[in-house]
Design an enzyme around this catalytic site. Structure first.
Site, PDB file in Angstrom:
ATOM      1  N   ALA A  63       0.854  -1.193   0.000  1.00  0.00           N
ATOM      2  CA  ALA A  63       0.000   0.000   0.000  1.00  0.00           C
ATOM      3  C   ALA A  63       0.887   1.239   0.000  1.00  0.00           C
ATOM      4  O   ALA A  63       2.054   1.183   0.389  1.00  0.00           O
ATOM      5  CB  ALA A  63      -0.871  -0.017   1.250  1.00  0.00           C
ATOM      6  N   GLY A 104       0.722  -4.994   1.058  1.00  0.00           N
ATOM      7  CA  GLY A 104      -0.396  -5.046   0.125  1.00  0.00           C
ATOM      8  C   GLY A 104      -0.001  -5.679  -1.206  1.00  0.00           C
ATOM      9  O   GLY A 104      -0.855  -6.230  -1.917  1.00  0.00           O
ATOM     10  N   GLU A 107      -0.449  -9.197  -0.633  1.00  0.00           N
ATOM     11  CA  GLU A 107      -1.894  -9.449  -0.537  1.00  0.00           C
ATOM     12  C   GLU A 107      -2.554  -9.452  -1.915  1.00  0.00           C
ATOM     13  O   GLU A 107      -3.485 -10.217  -2.173  1.00  0.00           O
ATOM     14  CB  GLU A 107      -2.540  -8.395   0.375  1.00  0.00           C
ATOM     15  CG  GLU A 107      -2.108  -8.565   1.834  1.00  0.00           C
ATOM     16  CD  GLU A 107      -2.605  -7.455   2.729  1.00  0.00           C
ATOM     17  OE1 GLU A 107      -2.221  -6.288   2.471  1.00  0.00           O
ATOM     18  OE2 GLU A 107      -3.363  -7.729   3.657  1.00  0.00           O
ATOM     19  N   GLU A 127       3.960  -4.987   7.579  1.00  0.00           N
ATOM     20  CA  GLU A 127       3.079  -3.952   8.133  1.00  0.00           C
ATOM     21  C   GLU A 127       3.368  -3.662   9.598  1.00  0.00           C
ATOM     22  O   GLU A 127       3.262  -2.524  10.049  1.00  0.00           O
ATOM     23  CB  GLU A 127       1.606  -4.362   7.978  1.00  0.00           C
ATOM     24  CG  GLU A 127       1.052  -4.243   6.562  1.00  0.00           C
ATOM     25  CD  GLU A 127       1.283  -5.471   5.694  1.00  0.00           C
ATOM     26  OE1 GLU A 127       2.143  -6.320   6.049  1.00  0.00           O
ATOM     27  OE2 GLU A 127       0.617  -5.588   4.649  1.00  0.00           O
TER      28      GLU A 127
HETATM   29  N1  3HC Z   1       4.495   3.416  -0.052  1.00  0.00           N
HETATM   30  C1  3HC Z   1       4.923   4.632  -0.447  1.00  0.00           C
HETATM   31  N2  3HC Z   1       6.198   4.903  -0.740  1.00  0.00           N
HETATM   32  C2  3HC Z   1       7.081   3.899  -0.615  1.00  0.00           C
HETATM   33  C3  3HC Z   1       6.706   2.621  -0.213  1.00  0.00           C
HETATM   34  C4  3HC Z   1       5.342   2.386   0.066  1.00  0.00           C
HETATM   35  N3  3HC Z   1       4.886   1.185   0.428  1.00  0.00           N
HETATM   36  N4  3HC Z   1       7.812   1.845  -0.168  1.00  0.00           N
HETATM   37  C5  3HC Z   1       8.828   2.621  -0.549  1.00  0.00           C
HETATM   38  N5  3HC Z   1       8.398   3.854  -0.835  1.00  0.00           N
HETATM   39  C6  3HC Z   1       9.176   4.987  -1.336  1.00  0.00           C
HETATM   40  C7  3HC Z   1      10.161   5.505  -0.302  1.00  0.00           C
HETATM   41  O1  3HC Z   1       9.542   6.449   0.548  1.00  0.00           O
HETATM   42  C8  3HC Z   1      11.210   6.120  -1.193  1.00  0.00           C
HETATM   43  O2  3HC Z   1      10.728   7.366  -1.619  1.00  0.00           O
HETATM   44  P1  3HC Z   1      11.733   8.593  -1.799  1.00  0.00           P
HETATM   45  O3  3HC Z   1      12.727   8.145  -2.828  1.00  0.00           O
HETATM   46  O4  3HC Z   1      10.849   9.691  -2.209  1.00  0.00           O
HETATM   47  O5  3HC Z   1      12.376   8.804  -0.446  1.00  0.00           O
HETATM   48  C9  3HC Z   1      11.229   5.205  -2.417  1.00  0.00           C
HETATM   49  O6  3HC Z   1       9.989   4.507  -2.393  1.00  0.00           O
HETATM   50  C10 3HC Z   1      12.349   4.187  -2.394  1.00  0.00           C
HETATM   51  O7  3HC Z   1      12.336   3.543  -1.142  1.00  0.00           O
HETATM   52  P2  3HC Z   1      13.676   3.195  -0.356  1.00  0.00           P
HETATM   53  O8  3HC Z   1      14.559   4.380  -0.320  1.00  0.00           O
HETATM   54  O9  3HC Z   1      13.281   2.582   0.926  1.00  0.00           O
HETATM   55  O10 3HC Z   1      14.310   2.124  -1.346  1.00  0.00           O
HETATM   56  P3  3HC Z   1      15.012   0.748  -1.033  1.00  0.00           P
HETATM   57  O11 3HC Z   1      15.341   0.175  -2.332  1.00  0.00           O
HETATM   58  O12 3HC Z   1      16.076   0.926  -0.018  1.00  0.00           O
HETATM   59  O13 3HC Z   1      13.900  -0.160  -0.307  1.00  0.00           O
HETATM   60  C11 3HC Z   1      11.767  -1.219  -0.008  1.00  0.00           C
HETATM   61  C12 3HC Z   1      12.762  -0.572  -0.998  1.00  0.00           C
HETATM   62  C13 3HC Z   1      12.383  -2.507   0.566  1.00  0.00           C
HETATM   63  C14 3HC Z   1      10.530  -1.531  -0.765  1.00  0.00           C
HETATM   64  C15 3HC Z   1      11.496  -0.255   1.166  1.00  0.00           C
HETATM   65  O14 3HC Z   1      11.169   1.003   0.644  1.00  0.00           O
HETATM   66  C16 3HC Z   1      10.378  -0.691   2.068  1.00  0.00           C
HETATM   67  O15 3HC Z   1      10.595  -1.474   2.955  1.00  0.00           O
HETATM   68  N6  3HC Z   1       9.183  -0.143   1.838  1.00  0.00           N
HETATM   69  C17 3HC Z   1       8.066  -0.356   2.720  1.00  0.00           C
HETATM   70  C18 3HC Z   1       7.437  -1.706   2.512  1.00  0.00           C
HETATM   71  C19 3HC Z   1       6.250  -1.851   3.401  1.00  0.00           C
HETATM   72  O16 3HC Z   1       6.295  -1.604   4.580  1.00  0.00           O
HETATM   73  N7  3HC Z   1       5.125  -2.275   2.811  1.00  0.00           N
HETATM   74  C20 3HC Z   1       3.906  -2.428   3.540  1.00  0.00           C
HETATM   75  C21 3HC Z   1       3.109  -1.188   3.375  1.00  0.00           C
HETATM   76  S1  3HC Z   1       1.678  -1.197   4.393  1.00  0.00           S
HETATM   77  C22 3HC Z   1       0.561  -2.135   3.541  1.00  0.00           C
HETATM   78  O17 3HC Z   1       0.862  -2.658   2.509  1.00  0.00           O
HETATM   79  C23 3HC Z   1      -0.787  -2.218   4.166  1.00  0.00           C
HETATM   80  C24 3HC Z   1      -1.646  -3.223   3.508  1.00  0.00           C
HETATM   81  O18 3HC Z   1      -1.621  -4.388   4.238  1.00  0.00           O
HETATM   82  C25 3HC Z   1      -3.056  -2.737   3.467  1.00  0.00           C
END
Ligand code: 3HC
Ligand code: NAI
Length: 703
Positions: A63, A104, A107, A127
């Site tokens: 997400a 997500g 998912e 998450e």
């Molecule tokens: N949503 C929005 N932006 C995101 C994102 C996400 N899920 N994941 C990464 N980004 C953005 C970062 O903010 C960053 O933006 P910026 O360049 O403007 O600062 C850009 O993408 C690149 O991210 P990283 O610098 O972290 O790049 P890496 O290559 O080091 O890492 C990654 C990539 C492993 C995907 C890491 O970004 C990460 O762990 N992201 C979060 C993953 C996460 O927690 N997903 C779950 C989201 S909650 C969800 O899905 C709820 C659902 O169940 C309903």
């Protein structure tokens, strides 16, 4: 078709490509585009199966985190709604997963009937690290697919699993030979399914997930894990959702999950963790330095000093596959240092975190030397010798002589003036502070100390390198203690002084651990060493010469040889790892209080909390005002990654915003006025805090 999606039909197969860089976050626009594309494929009679995959290197990171807490989060089509609709399509939907399928994103894959991956794929439900639970069916669909225990494990740890493990668990149906052949393999898979007249969605192996675990599974699980969760909400909500999967039919379970997800999304804990997520990414950007600045290549590293820190620092590079030369003065010290590193790795092997082959590979990357000629070609040298300016300056003079032009010369000093170290070289622009925390191979924080003349590309290169070795790097200006230790000073001061005024060490620490800190200030002092504390204080006594009352207890413990955990006695008594209160410390505090004419009284928890925390916050705000820290978020990263401050509270400055800046300022005024000369001396609000409150600001920023 929308530019967030590419759509193509070939051989009766619709190929839908998610193309929303950088990570295919499933924000509202991408959700709408996926829905459109799937509906188009569903209504096209020539399409017999649909393949979903991600453009570029990854499928989806989940997400869109930036939408949480706003109306966009559930704007139509919401993610749960989109996924429910995908499960109703009557054509096989195949997720072709590359790189990452997280949150997500995973998912979305679970809503498809079939999943194929490639060897470097990692799948996870992270998450929980954002204070959330999977909220688009993950808590209900994953246990039905792979069973309750492994599903819960993924959700509670938040850690991804690799493609082979996913195949073993049945989370993947097939594995392509490589990322390059994934789409081709997905097509072949689709044609096989069509040939076999496979249903659009197969039955899941654990249609009754409760049957996959023992009857008392959840009770046992709580007993084992809950004590470690402290006051965190998210793990409890994850567990509640998975329990729901065991007792409710799918649709009712999904509704329960949604309610729990919304509770998590609205929580202060999730807001705090999301703040840190973005702060971590922001910390890598330095105002005035272009993001595309040319970096210096770093292929070879040298570490000077193979002591506690040098060994740990060297391990970081070996772990990342970067060769390191470790230089010592004497062969005994070198051998001891390398043996410690090996022992460290061996302990990882015994805990199953590393295998024997990896141990040897890493040790081979670590080479010891007594000769500076062996580090002449290093791209980065990190000095970690004794904390004495003259010794460090001598090392830097030698480095200046022997190192190749352009090498980055770094010091791991924890308190010395990096400008004074840089000044002895003819290349101060190449000198920087890299303040690792102990144990250096474990702690994520790295304070990057920008000296007066540090070149922008040196700073940018070290920030990039920090990411490569898995550190959270925060830039600090030069000052005594940099960001973290300078804030530690007033926080510790209050903890010590409260003991003098009548609080027991256990009560002071208890209030701090109740907030979620890993350990209280006094336990931390015992661990770091009362002797170490004393020596640091001794080198800086002039800073508090007018009132050192608060450290009299610490000084007295030092003179009694009570150095903390290492001598079995400090603020507490230690038997092995067991800690006990000590009446002698109370008696000592009583005696010193009477000598200093400090009135002893009953001190409530609220006072302990406010005095320790408000002084910590106040110093952080002052650091921001002085430009030592670039942003409030940087300060929060330092304390959550280096000092055991609970991430779900968001760091000291985020916490201050939650408490209310006016309340923090009022509290500081209150103690200034009620604690006599001590209050007048130390409870001085940071001018920036006063300006923020006067301007009616609720967020901490430099104004
Ligand atoms: N949503 C929005 N932006 C995101 C994102 C996400 N899920 N994941 C990464 N980004 C953005 C970062 O903010 C960053 O933006 P910026 O360049 O403007 O600062 C850009 O993408 C690149 O991210 P990283 O610098 O972290 O790049 P890496 O290559 O080091 O890492 C990654 C990539 C492993 C995907 C890491 O970004 C990460 O762990 N992201 C979060 C993953 C996460 O927690 N997903 C779950 C989201 S909650 C969800 O899905 C709820 C659902 O169940 C309903
Ligand atoms: P240590 O005493 O364990 O190790 C220092 C090592 O440097 C010793 O092995 C010594 O033989 C070697 N050494 C001394 N002079 C040398 C020289 N001229 N050339 C080559 N080697 C030399 O000390 P520790 O704890 O590893 O600290 C090192 C540095 O790291 C200090 O600046 C300290 O302030 C800093 N630091 C320490 C932290 C800690 O928790 N121990 C945390 C963060 C920084």
């Amino acid at each position: 078709m929308n530019s967030l999606i590419r759509y193509q039909v070939e051989d009766g197969l619709a190929l839908i490509t998610l193309a929303r860089p950088p990570v295919n976050a499933l924000g509202q626009t991408l959700r709408a585009a996926v829905l459109d594309a799937c509906q188009r494929a569903a209504s096209d009679a020539s399409v017999r199966a649909i393949i979903l995959h991600g453009d570029g290197k990854l499928f989806s990171a989940g997400a869109d985190i930036s939408e949480f807490g706003s109306a966009a989060s559930f704007a139509a089509p919401s993610l749960p709604d989109l996924l429910s609709r995908l499960t109703q399509l009557d054509k096989p939907l195949i997720a072709a997963l590359s790189g990452l399928a997280l949150g997500g994103g995973l998912e979305l894959a679970l809503a498809c009937g079939y999943r194929i991956g490639e060897p470097s794929l990692r799948l996870g439900l992270p998450e929980i690290s954002l204070g959330l639970l999977p909220g688009a069916g993950g808590t209900q669909r994953l246990p039905r697919l792979i069973g309750v225990a492994p599903a819960l494990d993924m959700m509670i740890s938040g850690l991804p699993i690799d493609a082979n493990r996913a195949l073993e668990l049945g989370l993947l149906d097939r594995l392509a030979a490589s990322a390059d052949t994934l789409v081709e393999a997905a097509r072949a898979f689709a044609l096989d399914l069509l040939g076999d007249l496979a249903p659009a969605r197969p039955q899941t192996p654990f249609a009754e997930p409760a049957a996959s675990v023992a009857e008392d599974f959840f009770q046992q699980y709580r007993q084992t894990h809950e004590p470690r969760w402290k006051n965190r909400l998210a793990p409890r909500l994850v567990l509640a959702a998975v329990e729901a999967a065991c007792v409710l039919p799918l649709q009712a379970g999904l509704e329960r999950e949604l309610a729990l997800f919304k509770q998590a999304e609205d929580s202060a804990q999730s807001a705090a963790l999301r703040h840190l997520f973005f702060a971590e990414r922001e910390a890598g950007r330095i105002p005035g330095i272009a993001e595309d600045i040319a970096l210096r290549p770093v292929a070879r590293v040298a570490v000077i000093g193979a002591g506690t820190m040098g060994g740990g620092i060297a391990m970081n590079f070996a772990n990342a596959g970067i060769p390191v030369v470790v230089l010592e003065q004497k062969s005994e010290a070198l051998e001891r240092g390398l043996a410690n590193v090996r022992r460290n790795y061996e302990s990882s092997v015994s805990r199953g975190k590393l295998n024997a082959e990896q141990l040897e590979q890493r040790m081979q990357l670590l080479v010891g030397t007594l000769d500076y000629a062996d580090i002449a070609d290093a791209d980065l040298v990190i000095e970690a010798v004794f904390e004495k300016l003259e010794i460090k300056q001598q090392v830097f003079r030698t480095l200046d002589e022997v190192c190749k032009p352009g090498a980055i010369l770094a010091s791991n000093t924890s308190s010395l003036d990096v400008d004074a170290i840089a000044a002895v070289t003819r290349r101060p622009q190449d000198v920087i502070g890299l303040h690792f925390f102990s144990p250096a191979n474990v702690m994520r924080l790295l304070e990057v100390v920008r000296a007066r003349e540090t070149a922008p590309d040196v700073l940018a290169t070290t920030l990039r390198l920090a990411k490569r070795i898995g550190k959270v790097a925060v830039v600090s200006g030069v000052c005594f203690g940099f960001i973290g230790n300078r804030m530690l000073e007033p926080y510790n001061r209050e903890a010590h002084r409260l003991v003098l005024e009548g609080a027991t060490p256990a009560r002071v620490d208890g209030v701090l651990t109740d907030l979620g800190l890993n350990m209280g200030a006094l336990t931390m002092t015992d661990l770091a060493g009362i002797d170490v504390n004393f020596l640091v204080r001794d080198s800086n006594r002039s800073a508090f010469a007018d009132d050192a009352s608060y450290y009299r207890v610490g000084d007295a413990l030092y003179s009694l040889g009570r150095y903390g955990q290492k001598t079995g006695r400090g603020f507490y008594l230690y038997e092995g790892r067991q800690r006990r209160d000590d009446d002698e410390v109370v008696a000592l505090a009583e005696r010193l209080a009477s000598e200093l004419q400090v009135e002893r009284r009953l001190i409530g928890d609220a006072e302990i909390h406010d005095r320790c925390l408000f002084m910590l916050i106040n110093e952080g705000i002052q650091l921001l005002d002085e430009g030592i820290a670039l942003r409030a978020g940087d300060i929060d990263l330092v304390w959550t990654n280096g000092y055991g401050f609970p991430a779900w509270v968001g760091g000291p400055l985020h916490y201050a915003e939650q408490l209310g800046l006016d309340k923090v300022l009022d509290g500081i005024h209150r103690y200034r006025d009620s604690l006599g000369t001590y209050g007048q001396r130390w409870f001085q609000p940071a001018p920036l805090l006063e300006r923020l409150v006067a301007a009616g600001k609720t967020r901490i920023e430099k104004i």
